[in-house]
Design a protein around this motif. Structure first.
Motif, mmCIF file in Angstrom:
data_model
loop_
_atom_site.group_PDB
_atom_site.id
_atom_site.type_symbol
_atom_site.label_atom_id
_atom_site.label_comp_id
_atom_site.label_asym_id
_atom_site.label_seq_id
_atom_site.Cartn_x
_atom_site.Cartn_y
_atom_site.Cartn_z
ATOM 1 N N THR A 2 89.713 -34.233 -17.695
ATOM 2 C CA THR A 2 90.733 -35.242 -17.958
ATOM 3 C C THR A 2 91.823 -35.145 -16.906
ATOM 4 O O THR A 2 92.355 -34.062 -16.643
ATOM 5 C CB THR A 2 91.346 -35.038 -19.356
ATOM 6 N N TYR A 3 92.158 -36.287 -16.324
ATOM 7 C CA TYR A 3 93.155 -36.335 -15.265
ATOM 8 C C TYR A 3 94.245 -37.346 -15.612
ATOM 9 O O TYR A 3 93.943 -38.464 -16.021
ATOM 10 C CB TYR A 3 92.517 -36.741 -13.929
ATOM 11 N N VAL A 20 91.102 -43.377 -9.404
ATOM 12 C CA VAL A 20 90.787 -43.478 -10.829
ATOM 13 C C VAL A 20 89.385 -44.044 -11.022
ATOM 14 O O VAL A 20 88.591 -43.523 -11.820
ATOM 15 C CB VAL A 20 91.837 -44.350 -11.555
ATOM 16 N N ARG A 24 86.338 -41.979 -12.775
ATOM 17 C CA ARG A 24 85.679 -42.530 -13.956
ATOM 18 C C ARG A 24 84.186 -42.749 -13.701
ATOM 19 O O ARG A 24 83.357 -42.539 -14.593
ATOM 20 C CB ARG A 24 86.349 -43.836 -14.367
ATOM 21 N N GLY A 27 82.281 -39.861 -14.539
ATOM 22 C CA GLY A 27 82.273 -39.475 -15.934
ATOM 23 C C GLY A 27 83.524 -38.796 -16.447
ATOM 24 O O GLY A 27 83.534 -38.270 -17.560
ATOM 25 N N HIS A 28 84.582 -38.841 -15.674
ATOM 26 C CA HIS A 28 85.824 -38.195 -16.079
ATOM 27 C C HIS A 28 86.761 -39.175 -16.776
ATOM 28 O O HIS A 28 86.673 -40.388 -16.596
ATOM 29 C CB HIS A 28 86.536 -37.598 -14.856
ATOM 30 N N ASP A 29 87.662 -38.624 -17.560
ATOM 31 C CA ASP A 29 88.744 -39.379 -18.195
ATOM 32 C C ASP A 29 89.930 -39.348 -17.238
ATOM 33 O O ASP A 29 90.486 -38.278 -16.981
ATOM 34 C CB ASP A 29 89.080 -38.716 -19.532
ATOM 35 N N ALA A 30 90.291 -40.497 -16.680
ATOM 36 C CA ALA A 30 91.370 -40.539 -15.678
ATOM 37 C C ALA A 30 92.279 -41.723 -15.928
ATOM 38 O O ALA A 30 91.805 -42.852 -16.097
ATOM 39 C CB ALA A 30 90.781 -40.620 -14.271
ATOM 40 N N ASP A 31 93.583 -41.454 -15.941
ATOM 41 C CA ASP A 31 94.581 -42.505 -16.132
ATOM 42 C C ASP A 31 95.755 -42.267 -15.193
ATOM 43 O O ASP A 31 96.204 -41.128 -15.031
ATOM 44 C CB ASP A 31 95.087 -42.531 -17.571
ATOM 45 N N ARG A 58 95.439 -35.283 -25.613
ATOM 46 C CA ARG A 58 94.328 -34.732 -24.845
ATOM 47 C C ARG A 58 94.634 -33.302 -24.418
ATOM 48 O O ARG A 58 95.791 -32.921 -24.243
ATOM 49 C CB ARG A 58 94.045 -35.611 -23.621
ATOM 50 N N VAL A 61 94.148 -30.961 -19.545
ATOM 51 C CA VAL A 61 94.520 -32.040 -18.628
ATOM 52 C C VAL A 61 94.900 -31.474 -17.262
ATOM 53 O O VAL A 61 95.644 -30.491 -17.166
ATOM 54 C CB VAL A 61 95.702 -32.855 -19.194
#
Length: 230
Positions: A2-3, A20, A24, A27-31, A58, A61
């Motif tokens: 997660t980023y 981003v 993604r 497969g990563h969670d990035a915002d 989350r 992180v």
């Protein structure tokens, strides 16, 4: 992984769009975070609260901070939900130092001038977006980045006392653009050693490396996954 990605001056999370998308895709969670840079009363504590909200519930992180974003990242990195910090071409702050004091305290002007002179460029020019920042960014990416009005930066960020008292006890990595004309690589290496006691990881690219080399930057950030805690 997660980023949460923190932008530099101007506070627009859109700076990170290419990175981003790349994270993604893997497969990563990035915002990316939009900071309240247009609010001249918003200072680092307000920036930090926005980032904490983006972290949410989350865990594990990784905070990724660009340039001026390095002033915000350590104010959030003491959160137990944050597992590491990645600074990209950063303004690494000293405890209590404001972003306005940073330039003289670090000797930035002399370092930038020396690098320009070594490259055969004017050592004392005004800041030029195309020369200093977009020199290695593809024309189409540059056009998108410069479309619309320039984003302002809150004056309070540069003048309000920085609440940082010590760097949080969290693994911190520094990614440096080999071709950064604004924060030359040797300047960044010196600051990283003096202020964080870490070395830098150098990638080809300038100051806006997330625009010019998003895949290489994603590779580098991913490589830290197995190095957490080392």
């Amino acid at each position: 992984m997660t980023y949460v990605l923190i932008p530099g001056a101007g506070g627009s999370g859109a700076y990170w769009d290419l990175l981003v998308a790349e994270l993604r895709r893997r497969g990563h969670d990035a915002d990316a975070v939009d900071l309240p840079a247009a609010d001249d009363t918003a200072a680092l504590p307000e920036y930090a609260e926005v980032v904490r909200s983006a972290v949410g519930d989350r865990h594990g992180v990784t905070l990724v901070a660009q340039s001026l974003g390095a002033f915000t990242a350590p104010l959030v990195a003491d959160d137990p939900r944050v597992s590491q910090v990645v600074l990209v071409n950063p303004m690494i702050p000293a405890p209590g130092e404001t972003a306005g004091q940073w330039w003289e305290a670090t000797g930035h002007a002399a370092a930038r001038a020396a690098y320009a002179q070594a490259q055969g460029r004017d050592p004392h020019p005004d800041v030029d977006l195309m020369v200093d920042f977009f020199h290695d960014v593809a024309p189409d990416v540059t056009a998108r980045a410069l479309a619309g009005e320039a984003q302002p930066e809150s004056a309070a960020v540069f003048t309000t006392p920085n609440p940082l008292r010590r760097w949080p006890d969290v693994p911190t990595r520094v990614v440096t653009g080999r071709d950064d004309r604004f924060f030359p690589a040797q300047f960044q290496r010196r600051l990283a050693r003096e202020r964080l006691d870490v070395d830098v990881d150098i990638l080809p690219g300038g100051h806006l490396i997330a625009l010019s080399q998003p895949r290489l930057l994603a590779d580098q950030i991913e490589s830290y996954q197995d190095r957490r805690g080392r």
